[in-house]
Design a protein around this motif. Structure first.
Motif: not given
Length: 193
Positions: A58-78
């Motif tokens: 689970i993460m906030g929008r900015k954290t998601f964008e800091s990772m290149g706006s891509k979900p992490l492999p093998k994990r489900v992102s909220f």
């Protein structure tokens, strides 16, 4: 277990003055810490589904964008965002590895339900500052990498842990030759649970 019989854990790397970010990026690059993050947030189990879900974050929008706006492999992102069209903006509609929700309660509820179905016992909260702070009341365990540096111009900070959290384990002091930084991994458990 704190949220619908599922452990809620937080994971972050923090400086000696609790900085976790600067300009929406990590203030350092420590390979062993990134490997630690991956190892902690992914878990193979006998029930790993066909979709290969090995973790829930689970993460906030900015954290998601800091990772290149891509979900992490093998994990489900909220991803928590107050922007109602955020899933559409980022091409995340109808994905089974990323869901946009509009508050922490929705994220935890959906993540716990998914965790139960995927036989995962932990939901990981991975940032940023506001999400960490809001999630503390549900958190059973915190995994912090303490990086031995002061970040003077940081703009995101990890909250002070409430008194019910105590050190349960810590690694020896480690050194990253590339960044020339010392760090250690520390596990805190919530004694009130």
């Amino acid at each position: 277990m704190s949220y619908a019989h599922t452990e809620v854990a937080q994971i972050a790397a923090i400086s000696s003055n609790r900085c976790i970010g600067k300009d929406n990026e990590l203030p350092w690059h420590i390979s062993e810490d990134l490997q630690h993050f991956k190892k902690m947030t992914t878990k193979k189990n006998d029930h790993t589904s066909d979709k290969g879900i090995q973790g829930i974050v689970i993460m906030g929008r900015k954290t998601f964008e800091s990772m290149g706006s891509k979900p992490l492999p093998k994990r489900v992102s909220f991803i928590i965002s107050t922007q109602l069209d955020y899933a559409k903006q980022k091409g995340l509609e109808n994905k089974d590895n990323a869901y946009v929700v509009h508050n922490l309660d929705d994220a935890l509820t959906q993540a716990a339900s998914l965790a139960h179905g995927a036989h995962l016992d932990t939901i990981w909260v991975i940032g940023g500052e506001r999400v960490f702070k809001e999630a503390l009341m549900y958190t059973d365990r915190v995994e912090l990498t303490h990086v031995d540096i002061e970040i003077e111009d940081g703009d995101a900070f990890y909250p002070e842990l409430p008194s019910e959290f105590a050190v349960a384990a810590e690694s020896e002091q480690k050194h990253d030759a590339k960044s020339n930084l010392d760090f250690k991994f520390v596990t805190y458990k919530n004694k009130s649970r």
